[in-house]
Design a protein around this motif. Structure first.
Motif, PDB file in Angstrom:
ATOM      1  N   LYS A 127       3.307   1.405  13.175  1.00  0.00           N
ATOM      2  CA  LYS A 127       2.322   0.747  12.881  1.00  0.00           C
ATOM      3  C   LYS A 127       1.107   1.788  12.521  1.00  0.00           C
ATOM      4  O   LYS A 127       0.057   1.128  11.800  1.00  0.00           O
ATOM      5  CB  LYS A 127       1.847  -0.032  14.157  1.00  0.00           C
ATOM      6  CG  LYS A 127       2.881  -1.423  14.237  1.00  0.00           C
ATOM      7  CD  LYS A 127       2.244  -2.303  15.516  1.00  0.00           C
ATOM      8  CE  LYS A 127       3.428  -3.568  15.787  1.00  0.00           C
ATOM      9  NZ  LYS A 127       2.706  -4.261  16.840  1.00  0.00           N
TER      10      LYS A 127
ATOM     11  N   GLU B 126       2.341  -9.359   3.433  1.00  0.00           N
ATOM     12  CA  GLU B 126       1.905  -8.420   4.460  1.00  0.00           C
ATOM     13  C   GLU B 126       3.049  -8.531   5.603  1.00  0.00           C
ATOM     14  O   GLU B 126       2.950  -7.388   6.317  1.00  0.00           O
ATOM     15  CB  GLU B 126       0.668  -9.333   5.073  1.00  0.00           C
ATOM     16  CG  GLU B 126      -0.608  -9.267   4.242  1.00  0.00           C
ATOM     17  CD  GLU B 126      -1.576 -10.287   4.525  1.00  0.00           C
ATOM     18  OE1 GLU B 126      -2.889 -10.087   4.159  1.00  0.00           O
ATOM     19  OE2 GLU B 126      -1.479 -11.296   5.110  1.00  0.00           O
TER      20      GLU B 126
ATOM     21  N   LEU C  97      -2.849  -5.133  10.269  1.00  0.00           N
ATOM     22  CA  LEU C  97      -2.486  -5.191  11.649  1.00  0.00           C
ATOM     23  C   LEU C  97      -3.416  -6.081  12.590  1.00  0.00           C
ATOM     24  O   LEU C  97      -2.869  -6.600  13.571  1.00  0.00           O
ATOM     25  CB  LEU C  97      -2.643  -3.642  11.937  1.00  0.00           C
ATOM     26  CG  LEU C  97      -1.969  -3.214  13.219  1.00  0.00           C
ATOM     27  CD1 LEU C  97      -0.536  -3.419  13.200  1.00  0.00           C
ATOM     28  CD2 LEU C  97      -2.358  -1.841  13.903  1.00  0.00           C
TER      29      LEU C  97
ATOM     30  N   ILE D 184       5.267  -5.740   4.804  1.00  0.00           N
ATOM     31  CA  ILE D 184       4.679  -4.334   5.227  1.00  0.00           C
ATOM     32  C   ILE D 184       4.723  -4.233   6.833  1.00  0.00           C
ATOM     33  O   ILE D 184       5.256  -3.155   7.096  1.00  0.00           O
ATOM     34  CB  ILE D 184       3.284  -4.350   4.778  1.00  0.00           C
ATOM     35  CG1 ILE D 184       3.128  -4.380   3.178  1.00  0.00           C
ATOM     36  CG2 ILE D 184       2.646  -3.028   5.346  1.00  0.00           C
ATOM     37  CD1 ILE D 184       1.727  -4.232   2.641  1.00  0.00           C
ATOM     38  N   ILE D 185       4.476  -5.137   7.418  1.00  0.00           N
ATOM     39  CA  ILE D 185       4.792  -5.300   9.101  1.00  0.00           C
ATOM     40  C   ILE D 185       6.109  -4.867   9.354  1.00  0.00           C
ATOM     41  O   ILE D 185       6.315  -3.978  10.154  1.00  0.00           O
ATOM     42  CB  ILE D 185       4.092  -6.437   9.713  1.00  0.00           C
ATOM     43  CG1 ILE D 185       2.725  -6.554   9.735  1.00  0.00           C
ATOM     44  CG2 ILE D 185       4.697  -6.543  11.054  1.00  0.00           C
ATOM     45  CD1 ILE D 185       2.100  -5.816  10.769  1.00  0.00           C
TER      46      ILE D 185
ATOM     47  N   VAL E 294       0.385   0.984   8.748  1.00  0.00           N
ATOM     48  CA  VAL E 294       0.217  -0.115   8.584  1.00  0.00           C
ATOM     49  C   VAL E 294      -1.247  -0.584   8.416  1.00  0.00           C
ATOM     50  O   VAL E 294      -1.922   0.108   9.204  1.00  0.00           O
ATOM     51  CB  VAL E 294       0.627  -1.224   9.593  1.00  0.00           C
ATOM     52  CG1 VAL E 294       0.246  -2.742   9.001  1.00  0.00           C
ATOM     53  CG2 VAL E 294       2.225  -1.125   9.554  1.00  0.00           C
TER      54      VAL E 294
ATOM     55  N   HIS F 126       7.535  -1.009   9.942  1.00  0.00           N
ATOM     56  CA  HIS F 126       6.960  -0.129  10.886  1.00  0.00           C
ATOM     57  C   HIS F 126       8.175   0.296  11.856  1.00  0.00           C
ATOM     58  O   HIS F 126       8.139   1.678  12.105  1.00  0.00           O
ATOM     59  CB  HIS F 126       5.850  -1.118  11.911  1.00  0.00           C
ATOM     60  CG  HIS F 126       6.532  -1.707  12.986  1.00  0.00           C
ATOM     61  ND1 HIS F 126       6.462  -3.048  12.728  1.00  0.00           N
ATOM     62  CD2 HIS F 126       6.597  -1.585  14.267  1.00  0.00           C
ATOM     63  CE1 HIS F 126       6.851  -3.763  13.873  1.00  0.00           C
ATOM     64  NE2 HIS F 126       7.125  -2.641  14.712  1.00  0.00           N
TER      65      HIS F 126
END
Length: 727
Positions: free
Chosen positions: A339, A357, A347, A360-361, A342, A364
């Motif tokens: 993270k 989004e 976040l 993208i998370i 990120v 991690h």
């Protein structure tokens, strides 16, 4: 014309020639000289006497010359005989020296094999404690050194000398004796040395201790001692003793062997120290990174510790091994490390994430796994990080694994992570009650969560094993104490590694004291300076540019290189670097330098030692082969093997041992069985040579680990020579 005849025949022939010539010519010459008969008759009377006198003189001259010649020849024979006798004595002396050299070579070879075994076992011994290692070291030393009757070894901790083990002496008494380091004699010697006593200053110890020593130690004639040193510090000592009534003496080669043992022990302590440093550094670094993550994402404060504690408790409840429980803890501690890559606005977004989004998370776990896979200490848990968001039904990410395809530790992390997330406050919601969170876990059993893991979790909850007291006990089991708010600052300031924090232009924002000491700077000399201006040599400028580009792209740097101090001196370092979030939302970089000069020197010593062992292998006296036991392939052969078998090395390493050993598989098995039953340390085989000659041989084999494979180190002796040498 008479040169071809012997001297005796020459004398006879000359005498006959002179005699016949006298008879034939004397009367004629006399008649020519004398005319009257009376004078002729008178001269005839003297002619016989003259002949006898003349021939006597002639015979005397000839015989004397012959006798002188014989005498001269006899003297030459005597001289030659003396010379041959001297040559014979010299040959006998040389033969005795060769026999002695062969005995010494055989003994050195046996010592060499034992030393190889000790070095090969170093990796395994490194997993044991110091006392066990030193005890094994002493036993091996006494076994390798035939002159030694007794032996003792002790370790120094703090300022106290503790006896670890003894052979021949009474170790039970010695273990209860504690001697101050200041009372040890010759503690600064680096080479092997002999003594007549136990090298303890008796005036500095109590009468009781002196009496105990006298009772525990056997009478000795002489001791051979070697100090175990690391970083110029005495760590311990090995002493081998010859009994008082023995006639033996320590040889020079034995001193070299003892110095090798000291090097081996020093290497063990260096590795042990390095291993401890690495373990401590890993724990501190992980805790520091988690603190950085909490600064980056305040809503995760305490989350990693909570997940680690709960996950390891579940693992213990499921009966996993201690190693897996520990791995589960560390995986829980770093499961969200990805993270850090990120963006903060995603976040900590208060509303619902959009698809972009969320994608993208979802990266991690991959980013976290990639970061850990570059760490030798944490690589083995990177797989757990990668899959901790997989679901039991296969609808998770990043790869959609299902059921038992998901590693068990990752299954455990999934439950622990979800439970703590539901019970914690998030930017987008308040924490769930225990009842609602528990219902979510139960409802998602067999869909999101592994059934076996859920059952273990529910059992923990039912037995109230998730309270604070049990969490603290769990911490103690995995050797990690609770950290307070100042832990990161304490780690930064007290770390034994050089650490700097750089801004996004790679200028120094902060450094710890160890960095300043490592590179010889004052703090005001480096603040706001570009890191390349401080420690990077010109020849490493391009390399540093690559490192900067890597951390700018969110990658982690983990490399070995060299940097220079303020005074221009170069030092070898390991470099670790990764991006972090600074105050006010700015990005920066966390760089760690570790001085590895000591370990490089250790590596060079190992390479040098390996070269010495290779030199022993490359001899023309003792036949040696390295064999792969899996298929019998010959891996290496020394010059003596080339001479013995008649094939060159290239040919030998293209062959299998079964092409040389003419016994079939059943005969080989039978011989090996007989060797085991008779407790023989060798096998009797028949080996063929390049000219198809069959030789009866004795084969002595020992396993020798190399990299991740084990080979057989074999020494071959021809039986006829072995028997001849025994007579």
């Amino acid at each position: 014309m008479l040169n071809f005849l012997k001297e005796e025949k020459k004398i006879i022939i000359i005498y006959l020639i002179v005699g016949f010539a006298w008879i034939y010519f004397s009367d004629r010459i006399l008649l020519t000289v004398v005319n009257d008969v009376e004078t002729f008759n008178r001269l005839q009377t003297f002619k016989g006497a003259f002949y006898v006198l003349f021939t006597a003189v002639l015979l005397f001259i000839l015989i004397k010359r012959h006798v002188d010649s014989l005498k001269e020849s006899k003297e030459e024979v005597y001289a030659l005989n003396e010379q041959l006798t001297a040559y014979n004595e010299e040959l006998l002396a040389m033969n005795e020296e060769l026999d002695q050299s062969l005995d010494e070579l055989n003994e050195l070879n046996e010592r060499f094999i034992s030393m190889i075994n000790m070095v090969s076992d170093l990796g395994e011994e490194n997993k044991t404690n110091e006392m066990e290692f030193l005890s094994n070291l002493l036993k091996s030393a006494v076994k390798i050194v035939p002159e030694a009757d007794y032996g003792k070894i002790y370790l120094i901790k703090g300022d106290i000398c503790n006896f670890i083990d003894a052979i021949g002496h009474d170790i039970e008494i010695l273990k209860n004796i504690k001697i101050d380091k200041s009372n040890l004699l010759n503690y600064n010697k680096s080479e092997a040395f002999t003594s007549q006593d136990c090298l303890i200053n008796m005036e500095g110890i109590s009468t009781e201790t002196e009496q105990k020593l006298a009772k525990a130690l056997k009478p000795i004639k002489k001791s051979l001692n070697i100090n175990i040193m690391t970083n110029q510090t005495l760590r311990g000592r090995i002493s081998l003793d010859i009994a008082a009534d023995s006639s033996r003496e320590f040889r020079d080669t034995t001193k070299k062997v003892m110095e090798s043992f000291a090097t081996l022990a020093s290497t063990f302590f260096a590795f042990k120290h390095y291993e401890d440093l690495q373990g401590r550094f890993t724990r501190e670094l992980i805790s520091a990174i988690i603190k950085i993550l909490e600064i980056y994402d305040p809503y995760t404060r305490g989350h990693s510790e909570n997940v680690a504690e709960l996950a390891s408790a579940i693992a213990e409840k499921m009966g996993l091994s201690r190693k897996l429980i520990t791995d589960t803890y560390w995986a829980g501690m770093v499961h969200d490390i990805g993270k850090l890559l990120v963006p903060v606005n995603i976040l900590n977004k208060k509303g619902k994430l959009n698809n972009t989004e969320y994608e993208i998370i979802k990266n991690h776990p991959v980013w976290g796994s990639e970061a850990l896979s570059n760490s030798a200490s944490l690589k083995h848990i990177s797989e757990y990080i990668l899959y901790h968001h997989e679901r039991w039904d296969g609808k998770g990410y990043p790869e959609g694994l299902k059921n038992e395809q998901i590693p068990l530790v990752a299954q455990i992390l999934s439950v622990a992570d979800s439970w703590d997330a539901m019970r914690s406050e998030r930017s987008y919601r308040n924490p769930l009650s225990q009842k609602k969170a528990l219902l979510e876990i139960k409802n998602n059993k067999k869909s999101q969560f592994a059934p076996e893991v859920v059952d273990a979790f529910l059992e923990l909850l039912k037995n109230n094993n998730l309270d604070q007291e049990n969490q603290q006990n769990n911490r103690e089991k995995i050797f990690l104490s609770n950290v307070d708010e100042n832990y990161f600052e304490q780690l930064f300031d007290q770390s034994a590694e050089g650490i700097v924090i750089l801004d996004n232009n790679f200028r120094v924002v902060k450094s710890n004291q160890h960095f300043l000491e490592m590179f010889g700077y004052q703090r005001n000399e480096i603040l706001n300076k570009q890191i390349k201006e401080i420690v990077v040599p010109a020849e490493k400028s391009s390399e540093t540019d690559n490192f900067m580009e890597m951390v700018e792209n969110g990658e982690r740097v983990n490399a070995r290189s060299f940097r220079h101090k303020k005074n221009g001196e170069k030092i070898e370092v390991s470099i670790q670097g990764f991006p972090i979030s600074l105050n006010r939302g700015d990005y920066g970089y966390y760089i760690i330098y570790q001085d590895i000069t000591e370990f490089k020197n250790l590596e060079r010593k190992y390479i040098s030692s390996r070269g010495k062992y290779r030199a022993l292998f490359e001899n023309e006296e003792v036949v040696m082969l390295i064999i792969d036991p899996a298929d019998g392939q010959i891996i290496d052969a020394n010059p003596a093997a080339e001479n013995f078998y008649g094939w060159n090395r290239e040919k030998l390493i293209s062959m299998k041992i079964s092409e040389i050993n003419i016994l079939d598989q059943e005969e080989v098995k039978k011989e090996m069985q007989q060797a085991r039953e008779k407790n023989r340390n060798h096998f009797n085989f028949k080996h063929r040579t390049a000219n198809d000659k069959i030789k009866d041989v004795e084969v002595y084999s020992q396993p020798i680990p190399f990299a991740k494979k084990e080979y057989l180190y074999s020494i071959i002796h021809e039986k006829s020579k072995v028997m001849a040498e025994s007579f």
